[in-house]
Design an enzyme around this catalytic site. Sequence first.
Site, PDB file in Angstrom:
ATOM      1  N   LEU A  75      11.107 -20.154  -4.677  1.00  0.00           N
ATOM      2  CA  LEU A  75      10.134 -19.414  -4.267  1.00  0.00           C
ATOM      3  C   LEU A  75       8.712 -19.596  -4.937  1.00  0.00           C
ATOM      4  CD1 LEU A  75       9.260 -16.949  -2.241  1.00  0.00           C
ATOM      5  CD2 LEU A  75       9.846 -15.420  -4.247  1.00  0.00           C
ATOM      6  N   ASP A 125       0.743  -1.295  -0.065  1.00  0.00           N
ATOM      7  CA  ASP A 125      -0.173   0.052   0.025  1.00  0.00           C
ATOM      8  C   ASP A 125       0.841   1.162   0.082  1.00  0.00           C
ATOM      9  OD1 ASP A 125      -2.475   1.373  -0.199  1.00  0.00           O
ATOM     10  OD2 ASP A 125      -2.492   1.318   2.120  1.00  0.00           O
ATOM     11  N   HIS A 142       2.379   3.821  -9.079  1.00  0.00           N
ATOM     12  CA  HIS A 142       2.113   2.239  -9.447  1.00  0.00           C
ATOM     13  C   HIS A 142       3.280   1.399 -10.157  1.00  0.00           C
ATOM     14  CE1 HIS A 142      -1.874   2.113  -7.680  1.00  0.00           C
ATOM     15  NE2 HIS A 142      -2.512   3.151  -8.409  1.00  0.00           N
TER      16      HIS A 142
HETATM   17  C1  IPE Z   1      -5.351  -2.765   0.115  1.00  0.00           C
HETATM   18  O1  IPE Z   1      -5.105  -1.480  -0.407  1.00  0.00           O
HETATM   19  C2  IPE Z   1      -5.282  -3.477  -1.396  1.00  0.00           C
HETATM   20  C3  IPE Z   1      -4.288  -3.650  -1.965  1.00  0.00           C
HETATM   21  C4  IPE Z   1      -2.876  -3.308  -1.399  1.00  0.00           C
HETATM   22  C5  IPE Z   1      -4.129  -4.515  -3.285  1.00  0.00           C
HETATM   23  P1  IPE Z   1      -6.159  -0.298  -0.280  1.00  0.00           P
HETATM   24  O2  IPE Z   1      -5.401   0.793  -0.581  1.00  0.00           O
HETATM   25  O3  IPE Z   1      -6.979  -0.713  -1.534  1.00  0.00           O
HETATM   26  O4  IPE Z   1      -6.770  -0.470   0.764  1.00  0.00           O
HETATM   27  P2  IPE Z   1      -7.851   0.567   1.813  1.00  0.00           P
HETATM   28  O5  IPE Z   1      -8.666   1.312   0.836  1.00  0.00           O
HETATM   29  O6  IPE Z   1      -6.904   1.794   2.244  1.00  0.00           O
HETATM   30  O7  IPE Z   1      -8.234   0.058   2.986  1.00  0.00           O
HETATM   31  C1  IPE Z   2      -1.551   0.443  -3.327  1.00  0.00           C
HETATM   32  O1  IPE Z   2      -1.340   1.389  -3.437  1.00  0.00           O
HETATM   33  C2  IPE Z   2      -1.990  -0.281  -4.699  1.00  0.00           C
HETATM   34  C3  IPE Z   2      -3.092  -0.842  -4.917  1.00  0.00           C
HETATM   35  C4  IPE Z   2      -4.122  -0.805  -4.044  1.00  0.00           C
HETATM   36  C5  IPE Z   2      -3.356  -1.135  -6.183  1.00  0.00           C
HETATM   37  P1  IPE Z   2      -2.811   2.627  -3.327  1.00  0.00           P
HETATM   38  O2  IPE Z   2      -3.181   2.758  -4.806  1.00  0.00           O
HETATM   39  O3  IPE Z   2      -3.358   1.885  -2.548  1.00  0.00           O
HETATM   40  O4  IPE Z   2      -1.916   3.887  -2.763  1.00  0.00           O
HETATM   41  P2  IPE Z   2      -2.337   4.863  -1.689  1.00  0.00           P
HETATM   42  O5  IPE Z   2      -3.030   4.014  -0.530  1.00  0.00           O
HETATM   43  O6  IPE Z   2      -3.703   5.640  -2.612  1.00  0.00           O
HETATM   44  O7  IPE Z   2      -1.438   5.911  -1.578  1.00  0.00           O
HETATM   45 MG    MG Z   3      -4.076   2.525  -0.588  1.00  0.00          MG
END
Ligand code: IPE
Ligand code: IPE
Ligand code: MG
Length: 258
Positions: free
Chosen positions: A136, A25, A42
């Site tokens: 792995l 995240d 990303h």
């Molecule tokens: C969790 O992250 C999902 C992934 C890392 C794929 P999110 O960014 O979607 O989670 P929330 O919405 O902050 O809980």
């Molecule tokens: C995690 O990063 C990747 C996915 C959930 C696909 P985020 O896109 O949720 O990044 P933040 O949480 O908005 O910073």
């Molecule tokens: Mg996120």
Amino acid sequence: MDTLEQKISQIDKNRVPVHVAMIMDGNGRWAKKRGLGRSEGHSEGVATVHRVTQFSSDLGIKYLTLYAFSTENWNRPQTEVDTLMYLIGWAIERELPELLRNNVRIHLLGDIERIPEEPRKRLFYARDATAACTGLNLNMCLSYSSRWEITEAARRLASRVAEGSLSPSDIDEKMISDNLTTAGIPDPDLLIRTGGEERISNYLLWQIAYSELYFTDVLWPDFTNEEYADAIIDFQKRERRFGKTSEQVTNTTTTSQI
Ligand code: IPE
Ligand code: IPE
Ligand code: MG
């Protein structure tokens, strides 16, 4: 600050977690901090996937499970969803030769049929191409959520009961585990979430019953192997009791009991 080598030397190689799960995240915030678009966060996150995969392989970790796209992430703006799908397909194709060199086997966990055809083909290709790899196991959770997989498992077992091939009294914890996407994989020993949020976001709810949780504020694109080593060192200091007393578990294994 210890160097990576110093940190690695602090890791007990005989007690590395068998299974590490990660919630990757913070890509969006990483990009925003730099005045970039979320998709650039990303893209940068793919480099971290590459690093943690290599590091996990080097340490002899057997399973690395990465939360790449949740069921709920389908609700993001369509342009972001499209970018992520494109990136996933592109990244898996680009990484495949090195995954093969490192003997890494790809598994896909989630409702993969929802992934658009183009990236889905690349994912299936990588999964099939690595099927004979014995190092792995890299589990990519895509269009995955824990409630989705538990619902699917309940449906499957209920239909067997309805057709008369299964008795409700035969349903036990193992049967439920065996009907999840993680069937046959030991439960995670360590769950790491980057990005500062201390929540699970519908990830592996059944499987993390006794996992050690590690939260870090570091955003996913900034997550280095030094930080990964810190998480493992921290994990190795914990006493996993699985409901027992401290005296009972002294001198027993600290990894999954399965
Ligand atoms: C969790 O992250 C999902 C992934 C890392 C794929 P999110 O960014 O979607 O989670 P929330 O919405 O902050 O809980
Ligand atoms: C995690 O990063 C990747 C996915 C959930 C696909 P985020 O896109 O949720 O990044 P933040 O949480 O908005 O910073
Ligand atoms: Mg996120």
